[in-house]
Design a protein around this motif. Structure first.
Motif, short mmCIF file in Angstrom:
data_model
loop_
_atom_site.label_atom_id
_atom_site.label_comp_id
_atom_site.label_asym_id
_atom_site.label_seq_id
_atom_site.Cartn_x
_atom_site.Cartn_y
_atom_site.Cartn_z
N SER A 5 0.84 -1.20 0.00
CA SER A 5 0.00 0.00 0.00
C SER A 5 0.88 1.25 0.00
O SER A 5 1.66 1.46 0.94
CB SER A 5 -0.91 0.01 1.23
OG SER A 5 -1.74 1.14 1.23
N PRO A 6 0.78 2.07 -1.08
CA PRO A 6 -0.06 1.87 -2.25
C PRO A 6 0.44 0.72 -3.11
O PRO A 6 1.60 0.34 -3.04
CB PRO A 6 0.05 3.21 -2.99
CG PRO A 6 1.37 3.76 -2.57
CD PRO A 6 1.55 3.33 -1.15
N SER A 7 -0.44 0.18 -3.94
CA SER A 7 -0.09 -0.94 -4.79
C SER A 7 0.92 -0.50 -5.86
O SER A 7 0.80 0.58 -6.44
CB SER A 7 -1.35 -1.49 -5.46
OG SER A 7 -1.03 -2.58 -6.28
N VAL A 8 1.93 -1.34 -6.08
CA VAL A 8 2.95 -1.07 -7.10
C VAL A 8 3.22 -2.37 -7.85
O VAL A 8 2.94 -3.47 -7.35
CB VAL A 8 4.26 -0.55 -6.46
CG1 VAL A 8 4.04 0.79 -5.78
CG2 VAL A 8 4.84 -1.57 -5.48
N PRO A 9 3.77 -2.30 -9.07
CA PRO A 9 4.12 -3.52 -9.79
C PRO A 9 5.17 -4.34 -9.03
O PRO A 9 6.07 -3.78 -8.40
CB PRO A 9 4.68 -3.00 -11.12
CG PRO A 9 4.09 -1.63 -11.26
CD PRO A 9 3.99 -1.08 -9.88
N VAL A 10 5.04 -5.66 -9.10
CA VAL A 10 5.94 -6.58 -8.41
C VAL A 10 6.50 -7.59 -9.42
O VAL A 10 5.75 -8.14 -10.23
CB VAL A 10 5.22 -7.34 -7.29
CG1 VAL A 10 6.19 -8.28 -6.57
CG2 VAL A 10 4.57 -6.38 -6.30
N VAL A 11 7.79 -7.80 -9.36
CA VAL A 11 8.43 -8.87 -10.13
C VAL A 11 8.98 -9.88 -9.13
O VAL A 11 9.80 -9.53 -8.28
CB VAL A 11 9.56 -8.33 -11.02
CG1 VAL A 11 10.28 -9.48 -11.73
CG2 VAL A 11 9.01 -7.34 -12.04
N GLU A 12 8.50 -11.11 -9.22
CA GLU A 12 8.94 -12.14 -8.28
C GLU A 12 9.89 -13.12 -8.97
O GLU A 12 9.69 -13.47 -10.13
CB GLU A 12 7.75 -12.89 -7.70
CG GLU A 12 8.12 -13.89 -6.62
CD GLU A 12 6.94 -14.36 -5.80
OE1 GLU A 12 6.79 -13.90 -4.65
OE2 GLU A 12 6.16 -15.17 -6.33
N PHE A 13 10.90 -13.55 -8.23
CA PHE A 13 11.84 -14.54 -8.76
C PHE A 13 12.31 -15.42 -7.60
O PHE A 13 12.09 -15.12 -6.42
CB PHE A 13 13.03 -13.87 -9.44
CG PHE A 13 13.94 -13.12 -8.50
CD1 PHE A 13 15.10 -13.70 -7.99
CD2 PHE A 13 13.64 -11.81 -8.11
CE1 PHE A 13 15.94 -13.01 -7.13
CE2 PHE A 13 14.48 -11.11 -7.25
CZ PHE A 13 15.63 -11.71 -6.76
N THR A 14 12.93 -16.53 -7.94
CA THR A 14 13.50 -17.44 -6.95
C THR A 14 15.01 -17.31 -6.97
O THR A 14 15.63 -17.44 -8.04
CB THR A 14 13.10 -18.89 -7.26
OG1 THR A 14 11.68 -19.00 -7.29
CG2 THR A 14 13.63 -19.84 -6.19
N ASP A 15 15.61 -17.03 -5.82
CA ASP A 15 17.06 -16.84 -5.79
C ASP A 15 17.80 -18.18 -5.78
O ASP A 15 17.18 -19.25 -5.85
CB ASP A 15 17.47 -15.93 -4.62
CG ASP A 15 17.30 -16.58 -3.25
OD1 ASP A 15 17.05 -17.81 -3.18
OD2 ASP A 15 17.44 -15.88 -2.24
#
Length: 265
Positions: A41-51
């Protein structure tokens, strides 16, 4: 047992700031996630990855001003961590490839400096699990646990000289001593039911008897539900958030772990 574990982080920033977050536990050997919430909050773009250690990581750019992260998970976990006195040492040539990175010295676990000390701590102990237990006994006796007093990350060598520290620091010392004996050891950050005072917690795991076992120098036993969020070589690999650029102000951090009477649905 069933637990609900949550973490709330609140920041104030003067400029848009890149963050790397590590707040999502994964289902695994002793934990199964039934429900999860993750709100920015506020909402923002997220990029998820596995380390490289298998941790779920989220990349974001938080806007200037007020920003918060709220996570919550309903999870089934063991009521106590497994123990295995007598579990044997695994010779290095027989270790799985994924355990090998946890044999080397790292930034906060200078295992190359603990060869003689570690050997002296485990004199007369069976190689493997019992050696790890002897190391934990030494840390409990020699190091004073001071929760809430760990703003500055310190290494295993620094802790051994200082004589007091937080869970993260005590895990560093345990890891360094285990690695000095050619036992793979890794840091774990997560939740622990009934921890006092409540906060995120750190412990370590050692690879003996052909699997990872939990060790925690801050606790007198291994009872209580644990929720592992992240694994790494030391604290540098398992920070729940890392921000880049201008310093930001952490306004609030609230961690809660509550036992549930049964499955939530």
């Amino acid at each position: 047992m069933w637990l609900n574990a949550s973490c709330f982080l609140e920041f104030q920033m003067s400029v848009p700031t890149p963050f790397l977050l590590m707040l999502r536990p994964r289902s695994g050997w002793q934990q199964w996630i039934a429900r999860e919430e993750y709100v920015l909050s506020p909402s923002v773009p997220v990029v998820e990855f596995t380390d490289s250690f298998g941790n779920l990581c989220q990349r974001i750019v938080a806007p200037a001003g007020h920003f918060s992260v709220r996570t919550s998970v309903d999870i089934e976990t063991a009521e106590a961590s497994d123990t295995a006195p007598g579990a044997p040492f695994v010779e290095v040539q027989h270790l799985p490839n994924e355990a090998l990175p946890f044999l080397y010295p790292s930034r906060y676990c200078e295992s190359d400096r603990f060869t003689n000390m570690a050997a002296s701590l485990v004199t007369g102990r069976i190689s493997g699990y019992d050696q790890c237990s002897a190391i934990v006994d030494y840390i409990r006796d020699a190091i004073r646990y001071t929760p809430g007093d760990g703003q500055q990350i310190i290494s295993a060598s620094e802790l051994n000289q200082l004589g007091h520290g937080v869970c993260r620091d005590m895990a560093h010392l345990g890891i360094a001593c285990c690695r000095a004996l050619s036992i793979p050891a890794r840091m774990v950050v997560g939740y622990l039911e009934a921890l006092e005072p409540m906060d995120l917690h750190a412990w370590f795991e050692a690879y003996v008897g052909n699997r990872w076992y939990t060790f925690d120098p801050t606790q007198t036993d291994l009872k209580g539900g644990r929720v592992a969020i992240a694994f790494g070589r030391d604290a540098a690999d398992v920070a729940i958030y890392t921000q880049f650029g201008d310093p930001v102000e952490l306004l609030n951090m609230d961690v809660r772990v509550q036992q549930m009477s049964g499955p939530p649905y």
